[in-house]
Design an enzyme around this catalytic site. Structure first.
Site, PDB file in Angstrom:
ATOM      1  N   LEU A  84     -16.961   4.781  -4.032  1.00 45.05           N
ATOM      2  CA  LEU A  84     -18.381   4.076  -5.555  1.00 45.05           C
ATOM      3  C   LEU A  84     -18.368   2.638  -5.206  1.00 45.05           C
ATOM      4  O   LEU A  84     -18.074   2.542  -3.965  1.00 45.05           O
ATOM      5  CB  LEU A  84     -16.548   3.970  -6.512  1.00 45.05           C
ATOM      6  CG  LEU A  84     -16.559   5.261  -7.214  1.00 45.05           C
ATOM      7  CD1 LEU A  84     -15.198   4.328  -7.836  1.00 45.05           C
ATOM      8  CD2 LEU A  84     -17.666   5.668  -8.331  1.00 45.05           C
ATOM      9  N   GLU A 113     -10.378   4.069 -15.954  1.00 38.22           N
ATOM     10  CA  GLU A 113      -9.790   3.914 -15.283  1.00 38.22           C
ATOM     11  C   GLU A 113      -8.666   2.931 -14.334  1.00 38.22           C
ATOM     12  O   GLU A 113      -9.349   2.028 -13.541  1.00 38.22           O
ATOM     13  CB  GLU A 113      -9.490   5.434 -14.128  1.00 38.22           C
ATOM     14  CG  GLU A 113     -10.296   6.451 -15.615  1.00 38.22           C
ATOM     15  CD  GLU A 113     -10.552   8.266 -14.411  1.00 38.22           C
ATOM     16  OE1 GLU A 113      -9.312   8.044 -13.113  1.00 38.22           O
ATOM     17  OE2 GLU A 113     -10.502   8.394 -15.138  1.00 38.22           O
ATOM     18  N   LYS A 115      -7.846   2.054 -10.644  1.00 36.96           N
ATOM     19  CA  LYS A 115      -8.598   2.224  -9.742  1.00 36.96           C
ATOM     20  C   LYS A 115      -7.122   1.929  -8.646  1.00 36.96           C
ATOM     21  O   LYS A 115      -6.436   0.750  -8.247  1.00 36.96           O
ATOM     22  CB  LYS A 115      -9.626   1.436  -9.141  1.00 36.96           C
ATOM     23  CG  LYS A 115      -9.958   2.079  -7.792  1.00 36.96           C
ATOM     24  CD  LYS A 115     -11.216   1.242  -7.743  1.00 36.96           C
ATOM     25  CE  LYS A 115     -11.966   2.661  -6.427  1.00 36.96           C
ATOM     26  NZ  LYS A 115     -10.911   1.845  -5.257  1.00 36.96           N
ATOM     27  N   ASP A 117      -4.446   2.192  -5.611  1.00 31.27           N
ATOM     28  CA  ASP A 117      -4.973   2.104  -3.421  1.00 31.27           C
ATOM     29  C   ASP A 117      -3.776   2.822  -2.985  1.00 31.27           C
ATOM     30  O   ASP A 117      -3.045   3.033  -2.690  1.00 31.27           O
ATOM     31  CB  ASP A 117      -4.166   0.343  -3.583  1.00 31.27           C
ATOM     32  CG  ASP A 117      -4.966  -0.031  -3.043  1.00 31.27           C
ATOM     33  OD1 ASP A 117      -6.156   0.567  -1.858  1.00 31.27           O
ATOM     34  OD2 ASP A 117      -4.321  -1.246  -2.428  1.00 31.27           O
ATOM     35  N   ARG A 136     -11.027  13.545   2.267  1.00 32.70           N
ATOM     36  CA  ARG A 136     -12.256  13.212   1.428  1.00 32.70           C
ATOM     37  C   ARG A 136     -12.771  13.360   2.795  1.00 32.70           C
ATOM     38  O   ARG A 136     -13.953  14.198   3.107  1.00 32.70           O
ATOM     39  CB  ARG A 136     -12.282  12.221   0.930  1.00 32.70           C
ATOM     40  CG  ARG A 136     -13.554  11.981   0.745  1.00 32.70           C
ATOM     41  CD  ARG A 136     -14.241  10.752  -0.292  1.00 32.70           C
ATOM     42  NE  ARG A 136     -13.547   9.437   0.763  1.00 32.70           N
ATOM     43  CZ  ARG A 136     -14.112   8.569   0.230  1.00 32.70           C
ATOM     44  NH1 ARG A 136     -14.721   8.083  -1.254  1.00 32.70           N
ATOM     45  NH2 ARG A 136     -13.827   7.452   1.250  1.00 32.70           N
ATOM     46  N   TYR A 222      -7.716  12.574 -11.470  1.00 31.48           N
ATOM     47  CA  TYR A 222      -8.157  11.505 -12.367  1.00 31.48           C
ATOM     48  C   TYR A 222      -9.790  12.683 -12.307  1.00 31.48           C
ATOM     49  O   TYR A 222     -10.765  12.374 -13.327  1.00 31.48           O
ATOM     50  CB  TYR A 222      -8.803  10.247 -11.988  1.00 31.48           C
ATOM     51  CG  TYR A 222      -8.927  10.447 -10.106  1.00 31.48           C
ATOM     52  CD1 TYR A 222     -10.386  10.860 -10.091  1.00 31.48           C
ATOM     53  CD2 TYR A 222      -8.344   9.760  -9.501  1.00 31.48           C
ATOM     54  CE1 TYR A 222     -10.831  10.337  -8.229  1.00 31.48           C
ATOM     55  CE2 TYR A 222      -8.904   9.988  -7.958  1.00 31.48           C
ATOM     56  CZ  TYR A 222      -9.581  10.175  -7.919  1.00 31.48           C
ATOM     57  OH  TYR A 222     -10.311  10.260  -5.986  1.00 31.48           O
ATOM     58  N   LYS A 306     -13.840  -4.011  -9.956  1.00 28.86           N
ATOM     59  CA  LYS A 306     -12.786  -4.497  -8.943  1.00 28.86           C
ATOM     60  C   LYS A 306     -12.321  -5.994  -9.206  1.00 28.86           C
ATOM     61  O   LYS A 306     -12.964  -6.849  -9.524  1.00 28.86           O
ATOM     62  CB  LYS A 306     -12.872  -5.066  -7.154  1.00 28.86           C
ATOM     63  CG  LYS A 306     -13.140  -3.595  -6.224  1.00 28.86           C
ATOM     64  CD  LYS A 306     -12.293  -3.112  -5.662  1.00 28.86           C
ATOM     65  CE  LYS A 306     -12.570  -1.855  -4.695  1.00 28.86           C
ATOM     66  NZ  LYS A 306     -12.627  -2.658  -3.907  1.00 28.86           N
ATOM     67  N   CYS A 400     -10.373 -42.671  15.366  1.00 27.88           N
ATOM     68  CA  CYS A 400     -10.893 -42.286  13.834  1.00 27.88           C
ATOM     69  C   CYS A 400     -12.074 -42.278  13.064  1.00 27.88           C
ATOM     70  O   CYS A 400     -12.157 -43.417  13.621  1.00 27.88           O
ATOM     71  CB  CYS A 400      -9.665 -43.413  13.128  1.00 27.88           C
ATOM     72  SG  CYS A 400      -9.810 -43.147  11.259  1.00 27.88           S
ATOM     73  N   CYS A 403     -11.643 -45.695  10.371  1.00 26.23           N
ATOM     74  CA  CYS A 403     -11.882 -46.922  11.089  1.00 26.23           C
ATOM     75  C   CYS A 403     -11.859 -47.007  12.158  1.00 26.23           C
ATOM     76  O   CYS A 403     -12.264 -48.143  13.294  1.00 26.23           O
ATOM     77  CB  CYS A 403     -10.679 -47.447  10.256  1.00 26.23           C
ATOM     78  SG  CYS A 403      -8.746 -46.822  12.067  1.00 26.23           S
ATOM     79  N   CYS A 418      -3.670 -41.567  13.539  1.00 27.26           N
ATOM     80  CA  CYS A 418      -4.361 -42.545  13.303  1.00 27.26           C
ATOM     81  C   CYS A 418      -3.530 -43.497  13.615  1.00 27.26           C
ATOM     82  O   CYS A 418      -2.739 -44.211  12.654  1.00 27.26           O
ATOM     83  CB  CYS A 418      -5.954 -42.522  12.370  1.00 27.26           C
ATOM     84  SG  CYS A 418      -6.231 -45.010  12.514  1.00 27.26           S
ATOM     85  N   CYS A 423      -5.226 -47.250   7.329  1.00 21.01           N
ATOM     86  CA  CYS A 423      -6.755 -46.700   7.176  1.00 21.01           C
ATOM     87  C   CYS A 423      -7.044 -45.602   6.553  1.00 21.01           C
ATOM     88  O   CYS A 423      -7.761 -46.188   5.652  1.00 21.01           O
ATOM     89  CB  CYS A 423      -5.923 -45.744   8.781  1.00 21.01           C
ATOM     90  SG  CYS A 423      -8.106 -45.026   8.997  1.00 21.01           S
TER      91      CYS A 423
HETATM   92  S1  IVH Z   1     -13.110   8.330  -9.826  1.00 22.76           S
HETATM   93  C1  IVH Z   1     -16.677   9.626  -6.565  1.00 22.76           C
HETATM   94  N1  IVH Z   1     -10.949   7.554 -10.810  1.00 22.76           N
HETATM   95  O1  IVH Z   1     -11.432   5.372  -5.128  1.00 22.76           O
HETATM   96  C2  IVH Z   1     -15.218   8.627  -7.081  1.00 22.76           C
HETATM   97  N2  IVH Z   1     -11.027   6.681  -8.304  1.00 22.76           N
HETATM   98  O2  IVH Z   1     -14.336   4.022  -3.896  1.00 22.76           O
HETATM   99  C3  IVH Z   1     -15.110   8.966  -7.932  1.00 22.76           C
HETATM  100  N3  IVH Z   1     -10.031   5.564  -6.583  1.00 22.76           N
HETATM  101  O3  IVH Z   1     -12.444   7.129  -3.457  1.00 22.76           O
HETATM  102  C4  IVH Z   1     -13.459   8.429  -8.048  1.00 22.76           C
HETATM  103  N4  IVH Z   1      -8.093   5.410  -8.587  1.00 22.76           N
HETATM  104  O4  IVH Z   1     -10.254   6.824  -4.208  1.00 22.76           O
HETATM  105  C5  IVH Z   1     -11.723   7.744  -9.478  1.00 22.76           C
HETATM  106  N5  IVH Z   1      -8.943   6.230 -11.514  1.00 22.76           N
HETATM  107  C6  IVH Z   1      -9.277   6.692 -10.744  1.00 22.76           C
HETATM  108  C7  IVH Z   1      -9.184   6.633  -8.921  1.00 22.76           C
HETATM  109  C8  IVH Z   1     -10.162   6.411  -7.666  1.00 22.76           C
HETATM  110  C9  IVH Z   1      -8.675   5.532  -7.120  1.00 22.76           C
HETATM  111  C10 IVH Z   1     -10.368   5.501  -5.577  1.00 22.76           C
HETATM  112  C11 IVH Z   1     -10.922   7.116  -5.058  1.00 22.76           C
HETATM  113  C12 IVH Z   1     -12.274   6.981  -4.651  1.00 22.76           C
HETATM  114  C13 IVH Z   1     -12.202   5.360  -4.618  1.00 22.76           C
HETATM  115  C14 IVH Z   1     -13.418   5.071  -4.756  1.00 22.76           C
END
Ligand code: IVH
Length: 655
Positions: A84, A113, A115, A117, A136, A222, A306, A400, A403, A418, A423
Site C-alpha cells: 500500500l 481497518e 493497520k 503492525d 509475501r 483481512y 498512517k 560566548c 557576550c 559562559c 550574560c
Molecule cells: S490490506 C495491498 N489490511 O499493511 C495490500 N493490510 O502496507 C493490502 N496490514 O502488507 C493489505 N493490517 O501486511 C491490509 N487490516 C489490514 C492490514 C494490512 C496490516 C499490512 C499488510 C500489508 C501492509 C500494507
C-alpha cells in the site's frame, strides 16, 4: 530544491532506503526504526510526485521489497500480493480520492481497518482444508512457512465450509507477549527486539516450528480472493468460515467518516492490546476496486492512512550554541521543518559537545529526529549514506555567542559554560523588551516562557521567535499558561509592525519610544536608519551626540545587523507619517483607567498626533488625562494648576 538537487537527493534516498529494506527484509536486521524508514520513503515519494520524470522502474516506490529467504521452499501466489501507499494527512487522503474519482464514476464508500503492525501472510485452502501458508516474499513468490503458521492457534486448519479459498491476513504479537519475550531475551543475555513486528517476522521466518509455537502469535484475516460483493462482505464471509477478523473495522460512507475513524484510533491506540500504525482504507465495492486496478506494486483502490510519525528524517541547516540561565552552553540543531507526532518542528537539541562527537553529526547532514514524550526532540542517528560531501564540521566556539566572554569547561563536566554571570540576564532582557507592549506587543509571551525558550535553545535572538513552529514549543505547553498553538498564533499575528515600534523593539541604548518615533518620522525606513551617520542622526528632532553615538555603535555590530536582517525576512515593517500634528509639543500625563480605550492606545493616539506622554507630572506638563479612579496625580495637577481633561474631552482632542 531545484531539479538537479532533487535528482541527487532522490539517488541518495533510494540507496539509503534500499540498504535498510535489505537489512530488514532479507537479513531480519534493523538499524533504523520503521517510522524513520517510512519518513524517508515519504520524502522520496513526495520528490517523485514533484518530478515524475525522475521516477525509475527500480525506485523503492515502484517495487515490493524483500526477497524470499533461500532456506525456505517457495510458493507462488495465485495473485500478486501487493502493498500500500502511505498517506499521512487528510490532505493526502483527499488527493488520493481526487485521483481515483478521475478514473471511476461510481459513488465511493470505504471500509476502514486497523493497520496491524505484523507480517502479511497468505493461506491457501482446498476443500476447506489448509494446504499452505506463505509470506509475501517479493509479492509474486513467498516463503513456505506452513509448518510454522500451523502452530498459530487462531488460524483454522479446517474451515466451516469445503470451499477452495485464498485468504490473506496479518500475523502479529500482542504487546504483553512482546514484553514477555523481550524479558526472556534479556535473561538469556540475548539482544532485545525493536518492536512486535520484528518478533512476529523472526518467529515465522525461521526453520524450527517449536520456536514459533513457543510464542503466542495471533492472526487477523483481512482479505479473501474472489468472494463477496464488497469488502465488508468479505469480512463477514471470513468470519463465517472461522477466521478471526478485527471487530473494530468499520464501514465509512465518506472521507469525513474515515477521518473520524482514524482520529479516534490515533487517540485510542494505546489502549489496544496490540500495536497499530494507522488504518487501511479500501474502496468498499469490489467491482469498483477491481476497476481501479494496480499501479506499480499498489492497488489504486486502497491506501494506508498512517498515524503521525514519532520519528522523521530532517536536514540540519545549522548548529547554533545556546547560553542557558546557568551559563551552560547547549548546541542546538536548526532543522528543515519536519512533522513529528503530527506537529512541525524546526529545532532539536544536541545536548553537548560529546554528543555531537558520538553522533558524528555535521551541518548539512540528514538525520533521524525523534521525540520521546513531551520533551524537546533530539537527534537519534546520522544517515551517513545520505552525505553529499558538502557537509561541514561543527566546531564548538571558544567565545560566548551572546557576550563574547571566553567559554570554560570545568574538569569532568560535559558542558561548556559562559563564566559571565550577567550574560543570560542580558540576553533575556533584550527579548522581554522586544515582546513588550510598546514594542512588538506579543501577548502571552511572558518572562517565564521566554526564559524557558532560551533555556531549551529554542530561541536565541528575537528573530528566532518568528521561525518557531507549534511542535517546537509543545514541550513547554504544560508549563505555559497558554497553549503552544496560541503562543504561535500570537507571534504570527504581529508580523506587521510600525517602523517606530520596530526601532524601539531593537533595544538600542538611549532609544526610547519617543526617540524611535522621531527617527521613524524623519528617516522613513529601517535601511536609512541603518545607513545614517552621526550627523544625519543629529538632524533628527531631539537627538544629540549621546543618542546618535549609541545608534551608530549598535548598527556597527554584525550580530545586531544580522538580527535586523533576519527580522526583515519575517516581518513587514510599515510606516505611516503622523496623521496630524495637532498635539505637537504638548506633554500629557495619563492617570486612572479610561472607559473606551486602553492606556496603551491612548498613548499611541497622542504620539500619533505629535504629542508626548510622560509618566510624571511636572510644571512642563500640559494636560493630565483623568480616567476612573485617578491616582494622586490628579491632586498634584490641581496643585500645579495644570489643565485636567476627562475622558469625553480627551476623545474630542484625539479625534
Ligand atoms: S490490506 C495491498 N489490511 O499493511 C495490500 N493490510 O502496507 C493490502 N496490514 O502488507 C493489505 N493490517 O501486511 C491490509 N487490516 C489490514 C492490514 C494490512 C496490516 C499490512 C499488510 C500489508 C501492509 C500494507
Amino acid at each position: 530544491m531545484d531539479k538537479e538537487e532533487a535528482r541527487q537527493r532522490i539517488k541518495k534516498l533510494r540507496e539509503t532506503i534500499n540498504h535498510h529494506r535489505y537489512l530488514y527484509h532479507v537479513q531480519d536486521k534493523q538499524e533504523i526504526s520503521d517510522e524513520a524508514l517510512d519518513s524517508l520513503k515519504k520524502e522520496l515519494w513526495d520528490l517523485e510526485q514533484e518530478y515524475p520524470e525522475l521516477i525509475t522502474v527500480d525506485s523503492p516506490t515502484q517495487r515490493i521489497g524483500g526477497k524470499p529467504l533461500k532456506q525456505f521452499k517457495k510458493i507462488k501466489h495465485p495473485e500478486r500480493m501487493l502493498s500500500l501507499n502511505d498517506a499521512f494527512s487528510e490532505e493526502d487522503m483527499e488527493d488520493w480520492e481526487k485521483r481515483i474519482k478521475k478514473l471511476v464514476s461510481e459513488p465511493l464508500n470505504y471500509y476502514c481497518e486497523l493497520k496491524l503492525d505484523g507480517l502479511a501472510i497468505e493461506l491457501i485452502y482446498s476443500n476447506g482444508v489448509l494446504q499452505t501458508c506463505s509470506t509475501r516474499g517479493d509479492g509474486s513468490i513467498g516463503e513456505d512457512v506452513t509448518q510454522n503458521l500451523k502452530t498459530v492457534e487462531d488460524i483454522p486448519l479446517k474451515l466451516n465450509s469445503d470451499a477452495d479459498v485464498v485468504v490473506r491476513g496479518e500475523v502479529f504479537l500482542n504487546k504483553k507477549e512482546f514484553s514477555r519475550i523481550n524479558r526472556e531475551q534479556e535473561a538469556k543475555g540475548l539482544p532485545k527486539y525493536a518492536n512486535p513486528r520484528n518478533v512476529a517476522a523472526g518467529s515465522i521466518r525461521q526453520l524450527d516450528p517449536k520456536i514459533t509455537a513457543g510464542r503466542k502469535l495471533e492472526s487477523n484475516a483481512y482479505d479473501i480472493l474472489n468472494k463477496g460483493d464488497d469488502h465488508q462482505q468479505k469480512h463477514q464471509i471470513l468470519k463465517e468460515f472461522g477466521f478471526r477478523i478485527n471487530s473494530n473495522n468499520k464501514y465509512c460512507k465518506d472521507l469525513s467518516e474515515v477521518f473520524k475513524f482514524q482520529n479516534y484510533w490515533k487517540k485510542k491506540r494505546e489502549g489496544l492490546p496490540y500495536e497499530i500504525d494507522g488504518i487501511v482504507v479500501i474502496v468498499n465495492d469490489n467491482k469498483t476496486f477491481e476497476k481501479l486496478g494496480v499501479v506499480g506494486k499498489t492497488p489504486r483502490g486502497s491506501i494506508a492512512y498512517k498515524f503521525p510519525l514519532r520519528q522523521s528524517q530532517a536536514i540540519i541547516e545549522d548548529i547554533v550554541v545556546q547560553v542557558g540561565r546557568t551559563g551552560a552552553i547547549t548546541p542546538v540543531a536548526h532543522l528543515s521543518p519536519v512533522s513529528i507526532g503530527g506537529t512541525t518542528i524546526t529545532r532539536a537539541t544536541l545536548h553537548n559537545e560529546d554528543e555531537i562527537k558520538r553522533l558524528g553529526v555535521k551541518i548539512g547532514d540528514t538525520v533521524i529526529v525523534g521525540r520521546a514524550g513531551d520533551v524537546i526532540p533530539d537527534i537519534i542517528k546520522v544517515l551517513v549514506e545520505m552525505r553529499t560531501k558538502k557537509e561541514k564540521d561543527f566546531k564548538m566556539p571558544s567565545n560566548c555567542p551572546v557576550c563574547s566572554a571566553r567559554l570554560v569547561r570545568p574538569q569532568r563536566e560535559v558542558l561548556w559554560r559562559c563564566p559571565n554571570p550577567k550574560c543570560f540576564a542580558r540576553q533575556r532582557k533584550s527579548i522581554y523588551h522586544f515582546v513588550s507592549r510598546a514594542a512588538f506587543d506579543i501577548r502571552g509571551l511572558g518572562p517565564k516562557i521566554i526564559d524557558k525558550l532560551l533555556d531549551e535553545g529554542l530561541i536565541q535572538t528575537p528573530a528566532d521567535l518568528f521561525n518557531l513552529k507549534e511542535g517546537d514549543i509543545i514541550p513547554l505547553e504544560r508549563f505555559a499558561e497558554k497553549s503552544a498553538q496560541n503562543i504561535i498564533s500570537s507571534i504570527q499575528s504581529r508580523k506587521e509592525i510600525e517602523l517606530s515600534r520596530f526601532i524601539y523593539s531593537l533595544g538600542i541604548r538611549n532609544v526610547g519610544e519617543e526617540t524611535a518615533r522621531n527617527l521613524a518620522n524623519k528617516l522613513q525606513d529601517i535601511e536609512n536608519l541603518q545607513k545614517a551617520s552621526k550627523e544625519d542622526l543629529e538632524n533628527v528632532q531631539d537627538i544629540g551626540p549621546i543618542v546618535s553615538e549609541s545608534i551608530v555603535e549598535w548598527f556597527s555590530k554584525e550580530k545586531n545587523t544580522h538580527v535586523v536582517q533576519r527580522l526583515k525576512k519575517s516581518v513587514r515593517i510599515i510606516h505611516q507619517p503622523p496623521k496630524s500634528r495637532k498635539l505637537e509639543g504638548k506633554i500629557f500625563v495619563l492617570t486612572g483607567a479610561l472607559q473606551s480605550l486602553t492606556r496603551e492606545s491612548a498613548k499611541g493616539k497622542i504620539l500619533d498626533m505629535g504629542g508626548e506622554v510622560s509618566g510624571s507630572i511636572s510644571s512642563n506638563t500640559d494636560f493630565v488625562v483623568a480616567g476612573d479612579v485617578p491616582g494622586t496625580k490628579l491632586k498634584k495637577a490641581r496643585d500645579l494648576n495644570i489643565k485636567i481633561v476627562f475622558e469625553k474631552e480627551f476623545l474630542k482632542m484625539i479625534k
